[in-house]
Structure formats: structure tokens, C-alpha cells
Scaffold this motif. Sequence first.
Motif, PDB file in Angstrom:
ATOM      1  N   GLN A   3      -0.660 -11.762  -6.157  1.00  0.00           N
ATOM      2  CA  GLN A   3      -0.593 -10.319  -7.487  1.00  0.00           C
ATOM      3  C   GLN A   3       0.583 -10.434  -7.891  1.00  0.00           C
ATOM      4  O   GLN A   3       0.927  -9.674  -9.085  1.00  0.00           O
ATOM      5  CB  GLN A   3      -0.288  -9.323  -6.120  1.00  0.00           C
ATOM      6  N   PHE A   9       0.140  -7.001 -16.069  1.00  0.00           N
ATOM      7  CA  PHE A   9      -0.436  -6.149 -15.804  1.00  0.00           C
ATOM      8  C   PHE A   9       0.340  -5.213 -15.752  1.00  0.00           C
ATOM      9  O   PHE A   9      -0.332  -3.883 -15.622  1.00  0.00           O
ATOM     10  CB  PHE A   9      -1.290  -6.776 -14.152  1.00  0.00           C
ATOM     11  N   TYR A  23      -5.598  10.977 -15.820  1.00  0.00           N
ATOM     12  CA  TYR A  23      -5.094  10.855 -14.319  1.00  0.00           C
ATOM     13  C   TYR A  23      -4.871  12.746 -13.604  1.00  0.00           C
ATOM     14  O   TYR A  23      -5.248  12.836 -12.071  1.00  0.00           O
ATOM     15  CB  TYR A  23      -3.906  10.400 -13.987  1.00  0.00           C
ATOM     16  N   GLY A  49      -2.345   1.338  -2.915  1.00  0.00           N
ATOM     17  CA  GLY A  49      -2.382   0.295  -3.726  1.00  0.00           C
ATOM     18  C   GLY A  49      -2.463   1.366  -5.065  1.00  0.00           C
ATOM     19  O   GLY A  49      -3.524   1.554  -6.465  1.00  0.00           O
ATOM     20  N   GLY A  51      -0.404   1.871  -6.994  1.00  0.00           N
ATOM     21  CA  GLY A  51       0.010   1.498  -9.226  1.00  0.00           C
ATOM     22  C   GLY A  51       1.653   1.167  -9.027  1.00  0.00           C
ATOM     23  O   GLY A  51       1.968   1.705  -8.532  1.00  0.00           O
ATOM     24  N   HIS A  55      -1.500   8.905  -9.709  1.00  0.00           N
ATOM     25  CA  HIS A  55      -2.117   9.806  -9.112  1.00  0.00           C
ATOM     26  C   HIS A  55      -1.368  10.921  -8.453  1.00  0.00           C
ATOM     27  O   HIS A  55      -1.243  11.769  -7.996  1.00  0.00           O
ATOM     28  CB  HIS A  55      -3.151   9.442  -8.475  1.00  0.00           C
ATOM     29  N   ILE A  70       1.424  -3.539  -3.236  1.00  0.00           N
ATOM     30  CA  ILE A  70       1.845  -4.470  -3.462  1.00  0.00           C
ATOM     31  C   ILE A  70       2.800  -5.228  -3.961  1.00  0.00           C
ATOM     32  O   ILE A  70       3.284  -6.778  -4.132  1.00  0.00           O
ATOM     33  CB  ILE A  70       0.670  -5.856  -2.904  1.00  0.00           C
ATOM     34  N   ASN A  71       2.913  -4.968  -5.609  1.00  0.00           N
ATOM     35  CA  ASN A  71       3.194  -5.242  -6.613  1.00  0.00           C
ATOM     36  C   ASN A  71       4.885  -4.252  -6.644  1.00  0.00           C
ATOM     37  O   ASN A  71       4.732  -3.399  -7.043  1.00  0.00           O
ATOM     38  CB  ASN A  71       2.258  -5.337  -7.954  1.00  0.00           C
ATOM     39  N   MET A  74       5.337  -2.067  -9.832  1.00  0.00           N
ATOM     40  CA  MET A  74       4.212  -1.453 -10.015  1.00  0.00           C
ATOM     41  C   MET A  74       5.309  -0.486  -9.072  1.00  0.00           C
ATOM     42  O   MET A  74       5.156   1.052  -9.718  1.00  0.00           O
ATOM     43  CB  MET A  74       2.839  -1.632  -9.161  1.00  0.00           C
ATOM     44  N   LEU A 107      -7.426   4.242  -5.216  1.00  0.00           N
ATOM     45  CA  LEU A 107      -7.975   4.787  -6.047  1.00  0.00           C
ATOM     46  C   LEU A 107      -8.423   3.226  -7.076  1.00  0.00           C
ATOM     47  O   LEU A 107      -7.680   2.148  -6.659  1.00  0.00           O
ATOM     48  CB  LEU A 107      -7.959   5.649  -6.833  1.00  0.00           C
ATOM     49  N   PHE A 108      -9.234   4.186  -7.950  1.00  0.00           N
ATOM     50  CA  PHE A 108      -9.176   2.621  -9.641  1.00  0.00           C
ATOM     51  C   PHE A 108      -9.453   1.020  -8.383  1.00  0.00           C
ATOM     52  O   PHE A 108      -9.295   0.538  -8.952  1.00  0.00           O
ATOM     53  CB  PHE A 108      -8.676   2.983 -10.049  1.00  0.00           C
ATOM     54  N   SER A 110      -8.656   0.037  -6.347  1.00  0.00           N
ATOM     55  CA  SER A 110      -7.866  -1.526  -5.499  1.00  0.00           C
ATOM     56  C   SER A 110      -7.944  -1.653  -4.296  1.00  0.00           C
ATOM     57  O   SER A 110      -7.902  -2.985  -3.736  1.00  0.00           O
ATOM     58  CB  SER A 110      -6.306  -0.324  -5.335  1.00  0.00           C
ATOM     59  N   TYR A 113      -9.028  -5.585  -4.476  1.00  0.00           N
ATOM     60  CA  TYR A 113      -8.505  -6.664  -4.151  1.00  0.00           C
ATOM     61  C   TYR A 113      -7.916  -7.553  -2.716  1.00  0.00           C
ATOM     62  O   TYR A 113      -7.476  -8.113  -2.796  1.00  0.00           O
ATOM     63  CB  TYR A 113      -7.468  -6.702  -4.494  1.00  0.00           C
TER      64      TYR A 113
HETATM   65  C1  LIG Z   1      -6.828  -1.525 -10.752  1.00  0.00           C
HETATM   66  S1  LIG Z   1      -5.244  -1.224 -10.339  1.00  0.00           S
HETATM   67  C2  LIG Z   1      -5.500   0.801  -9.864  1.00  0.00           C
HETATM   68  C3  LIG Z   1      -3.424   1.364  -9.759  1.00  0.00           C
HETATM   69  C4  LIG Z   1      -3.854   2.742  -9.372  1.00  0.00           C
HETATM   70  N1  LIG Z   1      -4.862   2.779  -8.360  1.00  0.00           N
HETATM   71  C5  LIG Z   1      -4.374   3.842 -10.362  1.00  0.00           C
HETATM   72  O1  LIG Z   1      -5.638   4.520  -9.793  1.00  0.00           O
HETATM   73  O2  LIG Z   1      -3.898   2.991 -11.164  1.00  0.00           O
HETATM   74  C6  LIG Z   1      -4.658  -2.212  -8.518  1.00  0.00           C
HETATM   75  C7  LIG Z   1      -3.740  -1.999  -7.530  1.00  0.00           C
HETATM   76  O3  LIG Z   1      -3.310  -2.765  -6.858  1.00  0.00           O
HETATM   77  C8  LIG Z   1      -2.449  -3.338  -5.652  1.00  0.00           C
HETATM   78  N2  LIG Z   1      -3.077  -4.625  -5.494  1.00  0.00           N
HETATM   79  C9  LIG Z   1      -3.838  -5.914  -5.159  1.00  0.00           C
HETATM   80  N3  LIG Z   1      -3.725  -6.141  -4.150  1.00  0.00           N
HETATM   81  C10 LIG Z   1      -3.137  -5.446  -3.249  1.00  0.00           C
HETATM   82  C11 LIG Z   1      -3.232  -5.307  -1.724  1.00  0.00           C
HETATM   83  N4  LIG Z   1      -3.409  -6.233  -1.021  1.00  0.00           N
HETATM   84  N5  LIG Z   1      -2.057  -4.686  -1.044  1.00  0.00           N
HETATM   85  C12 LIG Z   1      -1.555  -3.155  -1.626  1.00  0.00           C
HETATM   86  N6  LIG Z   1      -2.086  -3.153  -3.290  1.00  0.00           N
HETATM   87  C13 LIG Z   1      -2.963  -4.084  -4.284  1.00  0.00           C
HETATM   88  C14 LIG Z   1      -2.024  -4.104  -7.226  1.00  0.00           C
HETATM   89  O4  LIG Z   1      -0.899  -4.476  -7.308  1.00  0.00           O
HETATM   90  C15 LIG Z   1      -2.192  -3.021  -8.456  1.00  0.00           C
HETATM   91  O5  LIG Z   1      -1.038  -1.729  -8.225  1.00  0.00           O
END
Ligand SMILES: C[S@@+](CC[C@H](N)C(=O)[O-])C[C@H]1O[C@@H](n2cnc3c(N)ncnc32)[C@H](O)[C@@H]1O
Length: 240
Positions: A3, A9, A23, A49, A51, A55, A70-71, A74, A107-108, A110, A113
Motif C-alpha cells: 500500500q 494514489f 464529502y 482507512g 485517506g 470526512h 496505512i499510507n 495520506m 468509508l469509501f 477502505s 483492502y
Molecule cells: C478509497 S480510499 C478511502 C479513503 C477515505 N476513507 C475516503 O473516503 O476518501 C482507501 C483508503 O484505505 C487505506 N488502506 C488500505 N489498506 C489499508 C489497511 N490495511 N489499513 C489501513 N488503511 C488502509 C488506503 O491507504 C486509502 O487511504
Amino acid sequence: MEQDDFRVFAEYYDQIYQKRKNYANESKTIREIIEKFENIQSKTLLDVGCGTGEHLKHLSLEYRCTGVDINRRMIKLARRKVPEAKFKVANMIDFRLREKFDVITCLFSSIGYVRSFSNLVKTFGTFYRHLHDKGLVIVEPWVFKKDYIKAKVSLDTLEDEEVKLARMATSKITRSEWLVFMHYLIGEKGEIRYIKELHEMALLDYEDYLKAFRTAQFKDIGFLKDNLWTGCRGLIVARN
Ligand SMILES: C[S@@+](CC[C@H](N)C(=O)[O-])C[C@H]1O[C@@H](n2cnc3c(N)ncnc32)[C@H](O)[C@@H]1O
């Protein structure tokens, strides 16, 4: 791919999604759901998650907020955007914070993943351990397996003085995973770059989420058709 490799991204995330999503309105809907379901007066909220913190920017007007992602790129953007909130770079499957929360949101999509059913159970177990008694979890699921559309290609574009970007995405499902191939063409500072990302998502149906919540000891679980945005797959709410 890790990630943390998702530099592109993170970098263009806000510009791409703020065109598609509102949002402020989504956060208003989340607040209304919390008020409808709450058994206690909710004061603290954890967004998993999170991002870039879009929100949380709105939710922090009402709640004491924390974000986990995790990123680290972000999280860096989110920290800048919502200085009043706390943030942590961590994996949603097994993060450990020293506090519990009244509400946990994810949300969205996450949640998609986490990739597998066993990780989903672990993740909901982690949510459970971070929830106050009579707390509420709100999860916006990834697209259900039954709704997979073969050979679909999506396109996002953005264009301003400095950047021209086109992102195309297509999906394939394997026996156990949903693979999303994202292809970016980015024109900036006199150069054009082509970048690929592979997002490995969970191949699950609503019943799997239900089972995972139950396995993680949640009692009251329900599906809301509320759509936060046009592509929203509904929301799953659960209480401990
Ligand atoms: C589609 S984005 C959604 C972000 C935010 N919730 C939004 O609504 O804009 C997915 C997010 O999940 C995070 N993510 C992916 N795998 C994850 C994990 N294992 N633990 C925590 N965050 C994770 C990504 O880094 C990313 O920021």
C-alpha cells in the motif's frame, strides 16, 4: 504491491475524488445515522482507512476525531488538513490505540483492502476492541461479489494549469480476490509519466460481512441503503 507504494494514489487523490464526491454532504449523512442509532451521546469518532481526512475535516466539527491509515502519505495530507484530529499510520487489521471510541467509521470501501474473509474477521475484532460499550460501527463495503461487472472500464480525468491526468481502471476477479488495475497518464512540468497500480481487494458478499461481524462478537448488525455518493454500495452498521 505494498500500500505504501501508492504514492500517485495519495498525491492526486483529492483532485480526483472531490470532483465525484461531496464529502460535506456525506459527513452530514454519517452524523444523521449516528444520531439515529446512538445509545449514548457520541463524542469520539475513529475513521479507519481515513485517506486524506476529507470526512474528518467535517466530522471534527462535531466529534473528537482520530484517523488511521496505512499510507503515510495520506496521513501526512490528513494531518495538514485537520490539525485538531489525531492520526496514526497503521494497518486496520491489527492496529492498537490506547483509547476506545463511541463511533468507528470505515468509508469509501477502505475495508475492501483487507483482501480476505479471515482478515475481515480480524479487522472487525480490532474495531470491537476499540469501541466503547454501546458504540456504533459504520462500514461502507467494497462492491459485493455478486455485483462484479465483467470488462468494465472506468475513466477519471483532471485538468488544470499545472496537471493533466487521465486514470483508467479495470477489474478482474480470481478465485479469491478482486484485482483493480489502475493506469495513470500524468502530464506535468513538461513531462508525461505512465504509472500502474494494482489494488488487491476482497471478493466478498454482504453475507460474508454479516458473518465476520458476528464472529467478531457484534450483536446488532444491519444494512442501510443510504447512498453517500452515486457509486455507494450502501452502509453496514453494527453495535457491540
Ligand atoms: C478509497 S480510499 C478511502 C479513503 C477515505 N476513507 C475516503 O473516503 O476518501 C482507501 C483508503 O484505505 C487505506 N488502506 C488500505 N489498506 C489499508 C489497511 N490495511 N489499513 C489501513 N488503511 C488502509 C488506503 O491507504 C486509502 O487511504
